[in-house]
Scaffold this motif. Structure first.
Motif, PDB file in Angstrom:
ATOM      1  N   VAL A   1       0.839  -1.194   0.000  1.00  0.00           N
ATOM      2  CA  VAL A   1       0.000   0.000   0.000  1.00  0.00           C
ATOM      3  C   VAL A   1       0.878   1.249   0.000  1.00  0.00           C
ATOM      4  CG1 VAL A   1      -1.872   1.200   1.195  1.00  0.00           C
ATOM      5  CG2 VAL A   1      -1.729  -1.305   1.290  1.00  0.00           C
ATOM      6  N   THR A   2       0.520   2.216  -0.851  1.00  0.00           N
ATOM      7  CA  THR A   2       1.285   3.464  -0.903  1.00  0.00           C
ATOM      8  C   THR A   2       0.643   4.491   0.040  1.00  0.00           C
ATOM      9  OG1 THR A   2      -0.016   4.102  -2.818  1.00  0.00           O
ATOM     10  CG2 THR A   2       2.128   3.136  -3.249  1.00  0.00           C
ATOM     11  N   ILE A   3       1.460   5.434   0.488  1.00  0.00           N
ATOM     12  CA  ILE A   3       0.979   6.474   1.397  1.00  0.00           C
ATOM     13  C   ILE A   3       0.497   7.654   0.566  1.00  0.00           C
ATOM     14  CG2 ILE A   3       1.595   7.986   3.334  1.00  0.00           C
ATOM     15  CD1 ILE A   3       3.793   5.961   4.057  1.00  0.00           C
TER      16      ILE A   3
ATOM     17  N   GLN B   1      -2.464   5.522   4.374  1.00  0.00           N
ATOM     18  CA  GLN B   1      -2.276   4.366   3.493  1.00  0.00           C
ATOM     19  C   GLN B   1      -3.662   3.838   3.151  1.00  0.00           C
ATOM     20  OE1 GLN B   1       1.350   1.950   4.826  1.00  0.00           O
ATOM     21  NE2 GLN B   1       0.403   2.424   6.790  1.00  0.00           N
ATOM     22  N   ARG B   2      -4.071   4.023   1.903  1.00  0.00           N
ATOM     23  CA  ARG B   2      -5.462   3.717   1.536  1.00  0.00           C
ATOM     24  C   ARG B   2      -5.478   2.599   0.508  1.00  0.00           C
ATOM     25  NH1 ARG B   2      -6.585   8.766   1.118  1.00  0.00           N
ATOM     26  NH2 ARG B   2      -7.529   9.110   3.131  1.00  0.00           N
ATOM     27  N   ILE B   3      -6.352   1.617   0.736  1.00  0.00           N
ATOM     28  CA  ILE B   3      -6.408   0.475  -0.181  1.00  0.00           C
ATOM     29  C   ILE B   3      -7.835  -0.059  -0.266  1.00  0.00           C
ATOM     30  CG2 ILE B   3      -5.640  -1.002   1.741  1.00  0.00           C
ATOM     31  CD1 ILE B   3      -4.617  -2.162  -1.555  1.00  0.00           C
TER      32      ILE B   3
ATOM     33  N   VAL C   1       1.542  -2.933   4.793  1.00  0.00           N
ATOM     34  CA  VAL C   1       1.456  -1.533   5.231  1.00  0.00           C
ATOM     35  C   VAL C   1       2.624  -1.203   6.155  1.00  0.00           C
ATOM     36  CG1 VAL C   1      -1.067  -1.400   5.034  1.00  0.00           C
ATOM     37  CG2 VAL C   1      -0.038  -2.140   7.196  1.00  0.00           C
ATOM     38  N   LYS C   2       2.875   0.107   6.304  1.00  0.00           N
ATOM     39  CA  LYS C   2       3.944   0.569   7.196  1.00  0.00           C
ATOM     40  C   LYS C   2       3.402   0.754   8.609  1.00  0.00           C
ATOM     41  CE  LYS C   2       7.480   2.943   4.494  1.00  0.00           C
ATOM     42  NZ  LYS C   2       7.986   1.636   4.109  1.00  0.00           N
TER      43      LYS C   2
ATOM     44  N   VAL D   1       1.698   4.328  10.692  1.00  0.00           N
ATOM     45  CA  VAL D   1       1.117   5.217   9.680  1.00  0.00           C
ATOM     46  C   VAL D   1      -0.355   4.815   9.542  1.00  0.00           C
ATOM     47  CG1 VAL D   1       1.200   5.965   7.262  1.00  0.00           C
ATOM     48  CG2 VAL D   1       3.328   5.396   8.454  1.00  0.00           C
TER      49      VAL D   1
ATOM     50  N   VAL E   1      -3.974   3.707   8.423  1.00  0.00           N
ATOM     51  CA  VAL E   1      -4.430   2.861   7.312  1.00  0.00           C
ATOM     52  C   VAL E   1      -5.932   3.040   7.153  1.00  0.00           C
ATOM     53  CG1 VAL E   1      -4.726   0.471   6.517  1.00  0.00           C
ATOM     54  CG2 VAL E   1      -2.639   1.123   7.740  1.00  0.00           C
TER      55      VAL E   1
ATOM     56  N   THR F   1      -4.367   2.473  13.034  1.00  0.00           N
ATOM     57  CA  THR F   1      -2.932   2.731  12.863  1.00  0.00           C
ATOM     58  C   THR F   1      -2.172   1.578  13.502  1.00  0.00           C
ATOM     59  OG1 THR F   1      -3.295   5.121  12.943  1.00  0.00           O
ATOM     60  CG2 THR F   1      -1.046   4.350  13.330  1.00  0.00           C
TER      61      THR F   1
END
Ligand SMILES: [Cu+2]
Length: 137
Positions: A31-33, A39-41, A57-58, A61, A63, A103
């Motif tokens: 997932v990109t930020i 971070q949206r998916i 995911v990171k 951060v 989500v 998060t």
């Protein structure tokens, strides 16, 4: 003979994988930020899969999972219980997208699944409706 043996062995392995419900191909998404730091998916659940089924995911951060159900009458949900990592949700899926926000506070691999099961049939999870949220540094 040796060739025959390896064929038998690979067939046996394929059979075992099939019986244990491990036939779902991995659909992995990192997932990109977004520009807003989230971070949206989008995740789709259906009979019997999640797409994607490996979501990376990171840690630390925010989500946002935008989850929805494929069309059809079969009811599905998405459940992930890892309160120790700041992730704890149980959502009945609808064809209208819903947002799940959290998060993750710990790295690790956290399994999610649909918990539905009809009578004596195999659970949706065992039919492949499961996945992993991978939280990385
Ligand atoms: Cu289900």
């Amino acid at each position: 003979m040796r060739r025959y043996l390896s064929l038998v062995l690979s067939l046996a392995l394929a059979g075992a994988a099939f019986l244990s419900g491990q036939t779902m191909p991995e659909k992995r998404t990192v997932v990109t930020i977004g520009a807003d730091g989230v971070q949206r998916i989008e995740v789709i659940g259906g009979s019997y899969y999640f797409d994607p089924n490996v979501i990376v995911v990171k840690v630390n951060v925010p989500v946002e999972l935008r989850v929805r159900k494929e069309s059809g009458i079969t009811a599905h949900n998405m459940v992930l219980k890892a309160p120790e990592a700041g992730i704890d949700f149980s959502v009945s899926l609808s064809t209208t997208p819903q947002s799940i926000t959290f998060t993750p506070t710990k790295t690790g691999k956290f399994p999610f699944a649909c918990t539905h099961k009809l009578l004596f049939f195999k659970s949706h999870k065992d039919q492949g409706m499961q996945g992993v949220l991978e939280v990385v540094e």
